[in-house]
Scaffold this motif. Structure first.
Motif, PDB file in Angstrom:
ATOM      1  N   HIS A   8      -2.560 -30.507  11.945  1.00 31.66           N
ATOM      2  CA  HIS A   8      -2.092 -29.754  10.790  1.00 31.66           C
ATOM      3  C   HIS A   8      -0.928 -30.478  10.106  1.00 31.66           C
ATOM      4  O   HIS A   8      -0.901 -30.637   8.882  1.00 31.66           O
ATOM      5  N   TYR A  57      -1.971 -33.693   8.112  1.00 31.33           N
ATOM      6  CA  TYR A  57      -2.563 -33.440   6.802  1.00 31.33           C
ATOM      7  C   TYR A  57      -1.567 -32.762   5.861  1.00 31.33           C
ATOM      8  O   TYR A  57      -1.502 -33.069   4.677  1.00 31.33           O
ATOM      9  N   ARG A  58      -0.786 -31.827   6.403  1.00 33.37           N
ATOM     10  CA  ARG A  58       0.147 -31.108   5.534  1.00 33.37           C
ATOM     11  C   ARG A  58       1.162 -32.055   4.905  1.00 33.37           C
ATOM     12  O   ARG A  58       1.526 -31.918   3.745  1.00 33.37           O
ATOM     13  N   PHE A  59       1.646 -33.023   5.704  1.00 31.64           N
ATOM     14  CA  PHE A  59       2.662 -33.935   5.185  1.00 31.64           C
ATOM     15  C   PHE A  59       2.055 -35.223   4.637  1.00 31.64           C
ATOM     16  O   PHE A  59       2.778 -36.082   4.143  1.00 31.64           O
ATOM     17  N   GLY A  60       0.750 -35.370   4.756  1.00 31.47           N
ATOM     18  CA  GLY A  60       0.104 -36.579   4.242  1.00 31.47           C
ATOM     19  C   GLY A  60       0.470 -37.818   5.039  1.00 31.47           C
ATOM     20  O   GLY A  60       0.551 -38.924   4.495  1.00 31.47           O
ATOM     21  N   TYR A 106      -6.338 -29.742   2.811  1.00 36.26           N
ATOM     22  CA  TYR A 106      -5.304 -30.629   2.283  1.00 36.26           C
ATOM     23  C   TYR A 106      -5.834 -31.906   1.643  1.00 36.26           C
ATOM     24  O   TYR A 106      -5.125 -32.562   0.902  1.00 36.26           O
TER      25      TYR A 106
END
Lengths: 341, 373
Positions: free
Chosen positions: B40, B43-46, B360
């Motif tokens: 998570h 993907y959330r922070f790239g 995301y």
């Protein structure tokens, strides 16, 4: 009549303001009504044909009915005023319908009525008609309030998603998530609280009035991002205008208390409800001046320009993180649920 | 915000990113993050965008909601619908579909299913409703198992008789071993789970280094944590060192949390075998309630019949879980299988690899494929 809504029954998610709500609206409510003469898409408010008159309606259920920063009664007034305001319409009058569960304490009803009265008085709007029903104990949840608002178009307002263009700037009028997180805390299910959390419920008309009076058609489009949060509102816009909306995460204002609560619970402030914030799309030529003006207003002290509209073949909201990476910002799926770990 | 912002400092993140880019050799690095929380965060922070192209991140089996088999959800919903109980569960379990329906749908039809934030909340509901049976649907790795164990002990000490636990706790070591024993296993190093390790410590990962000669770095969940762990892994792999390292020193101790482990040991024992969604049956990979606390075992109290529900056809969750395929390789992703209507295991929870990817990245990459930015 194209009713493609295939869910067998209505779940709480259908009321959460995210994808399921959109599906209920687009797949069942709109097709049935529009096949009998309603506009193809039903908006939060409607400009009565060949007139300057806008009408909107909204129902309010909230548990608890009194919470830090507000009450059910204030939400019921401000929410409807805000649907008119972000359409560029000055709220004029309200009607009020109450559904009261038998067994509700009279003093609870009295409190909410006083809040309804004081909120509408301070907005300069009168409650002019209404209806009251009482349902059996167990058939409701305290008091359900429905308000209908009528407003008149601000002479300089020209707000429509059709006027949104690539290059336009996106403004939010303040911190995100305050209302939703406050309600979550006020329910008392969590063993933590914060004195810094308070609902942002407010009548947005004074801010809209200032903004539209000064910048007129430089303000292209506005919404108040309530259930489903800013992410859902921006995704709806991206779909409506068939464009990408680029958001700069570092610019998005969120209070430390809301950020902290969201970190602990695994929630995203972009998905949490607001009740006193607006998001506006602005002509880039006036965006900086508009930001300065909004920040001078008591309802917009922490306003920020958070992104812009971009040309794109696919409607999507893309969030650029502080260090230059990207993620899509999707609509809320179902209810925002705390994560396990 | 203190204790968060320090670990999201853009300067530090970009510095770590460039250190990784400088450190990598001319080879590929296939790294698996075991924990769904890491998936998570990535993907959330790239974070994947900050890595050189020859580092590939593979998403492991550590999303407790995703690996819960359909049959277990069916058993839980069967229990709710055939007994007059208050059924309690963590929030992210509420949306998990069984083979026919989800807890939310059963609740919408009138079953008393309540979301709780901790098993102690479920026990409180039992104390407040002495004339009702209250069942807690316990899921999760060693992260959540201690709180279930302590709650059962607490219920026992208080003599609460209307409370029981439908125990589906699992352990992190066996699925990891199962992945490494697969003939297609092709992973160079592991980002070790952070939260689980606060409980179990580092010892349980020794076999990764000793038997399979792979390095594992137990990592925190913030961008700097994950990047630092990746940097360590790159160096360990290049030096040919198969070690168990601890990046998450602010939370994880070598020996773990002894009090939590003792509570688990007292209340739980191993199940001979347990079904994992996407991975099949794995020996000694789950926990059941010991005889001494069997009066709190909902399986016994309600005579829960084992249900084995087949996986939906077409999804490739199993292959994604062991790193053979990626979410974007699945023909169902984004079409038949979305977070709203999950078909496969990995779409079920926001920590599932497919859900995180879909939420995301998926539409972003669709845009870049068509030439827009």
């Amino acid at each position: 009549m194209d009713t493609w809504f295939s869910d067998k029954e209505i779940l709480m998610a259908h009321g959460a303001g995210g994808k399921a709500s959109r599906k209920l609206m687009d797949g069942l409510i709109s097709p049935i009504l529009s096949s009998h003469g309603s506009p193809p898409t039903l908006e939060d408010s409607f400009n009565i044909t060949n007139s300057e008159i806008f009408i909107t309606t909204d129902s309010f259920v909230v548990n608890p009915s009194v919470f830090p920063g507000g009450t059910l009664g204030e939400l019921a007034v401000n929410g409807t005023l805000n649907d008119l305001s972000v359409s560029g319409a000055r709220p004029e009058v309200l009607t009020l319908a109450l559904i009261i569960e038998a067994g509700t304490e009279s003093k609870e009803l009295q409190l909410q009525l006083e809040k309804i009265a004081s909120a509408s008085e301070s907005a300069g709007v009168r409650v002019v008609a209404g209806d009251t029903k009482v349902v059996e104990h167990g058939s409701g949840d305290g008091v359900f309030v429905t308000t209908t608002g009528i407003g008149t178009r601000h002479p300089k307002a020209l707000l429509s998603s059709h006027r949104v263009r690539p290059g336009d700037k996106v403004l939010v009028s303040g911190t995100l998530g305050d209302h939703g997180v406050t309600i979550l805390m006020a329910r008392g299910d969590l063993d933590f609280s914060s004195e810094y959390l308070s609902s942002d419920t407010a009548n947005l008309w004074p801010l809209v009035d200032v903004l539209v009076s000064e910048f007129g058609d430089g303000v292209r489009w506005m919404r108040d991002p309530t259930r489903g949060g800013l992410a859902s509102t921006l995704n709806e816009l991206a779909f409506d205008v068939k464009a990408e909306i680029g958001i700069d995460e570092a610019a998005v204002p969120v209070s430390d208390a809301v950020r902290g609560a969201c970190e602990i619970l695994g929630l995203d402030p972009f998905h949490i409800a607001n009740e006193g914030k607006l998001v506006a799309v602005l002509d880039p030529k006036i965006a900086q001046d508009a930001l300065s003006l909004v920040r001078e207003h008591r309802l917009g002290e922490r306003a920020a320009l958070i992104g812009e509209i971009k040309e794109s073949p696919l409607p999507v909201v893309v969030c650029r993180t502080q260090f230059g990476a990207h993620r899509t910002l999707d609509m809320l799926t179902g209810d925002p649920l705390p994560r396990i770990c | 915000m203190r204790f968060v912002d320090e670990y999201r400092s853009p300067d530090l993140i970009l510095e770590l990113s460039s250190q990784i880019k400088r450190a990598v050799k001319d080879r590929s690095y296939r790294l698996m993050e075991i924990c769904g929380g890491h998936t998570h965060s990535i993907y959330r922070f790239g974070i994947h965008e900050l890595l050189p192209e020859n580092i590939e991140l593979i998403h492991g089996p550590g999303c407790p909601v995703c690996v819960l088999p359909l049959g277990k959800v069916d058993e839980a919903l069967d229990l709710v619908q055939t007994n007059d109980v208050i059924f309690t569960a963590f929030g992210d379990v509420m949306r998990v579909p069984g083979s026919k329906q989800s807890p939310f749908e059963v609740k919408a039809r009138g079953a008393d299913i309540r979301m709780v934030y901790s098993p102690t909340d479920a026990l409180k509901i039992a104390i407040d409703n002495p004339d009702k049976e209250v069942v807690f649907f316990a899921i999760g790795f060693e992260t959540t198992a201690p709180s279930t164990a302590l709650t059962i002990k607490h219920a026992s000490a208080l003599g609460v008789s209307n409370f029981s636990v439908f125990c589906n706790h699992v352990t992190v070591g066996p699925p990891l071993r199962s992945i490494m024993e697969n003939e297609c296993f092709d992973i160079d190093g592991f980002i070790g789970p952070g939260h689980v390790s606060t409980v179990i410590g580092l010892g349980p990962y020794d076999f990764v280094a000793d038997e399979f000669s792979r390095p594992i770095v137990v990592s925190g969940f913030e961008p700097t944590d994950i990047l630092e762990s990746i940097l360590w892994l790159v160096r360990l792999i290049d030096d040919g060192k198969a070690l168990v390292e601890n990046q998450y020193v602010r939370a994880v101790r070598q020996e773990g949390n002894l009090a939590a482990l003792a509570a688990m040991e007292e209340v739980f024992e191993e199940r001979p075998s347990f079904e994992w969604r996407g991975l099949g049956y794995i020996d000694s990979s789950a926990l059941k309630i010991r005889d001494a606390y069997s009066s709190y075992d909902a399986e016994l109290r309600f005579n829960v019949k084992s249900i084995s529900s087949p996986e939906p056809e077409g999804a490739i969750c199993g292959e994604v879980l062991i790193g053979m395929k990626k979410p974007e390789d699945c023909p169902l992703l984004g079409a038949a299988c979305t977070p709203e209507y999950p078909v496969g295991a990995l779409m079920v929870s926001s920590e599932g690899a497919c859900s995180a990817y879909y939420t995301y990245v998926h539409r972003l990459s669709a845009n870049s494929r068509t030439g827009a930015n």
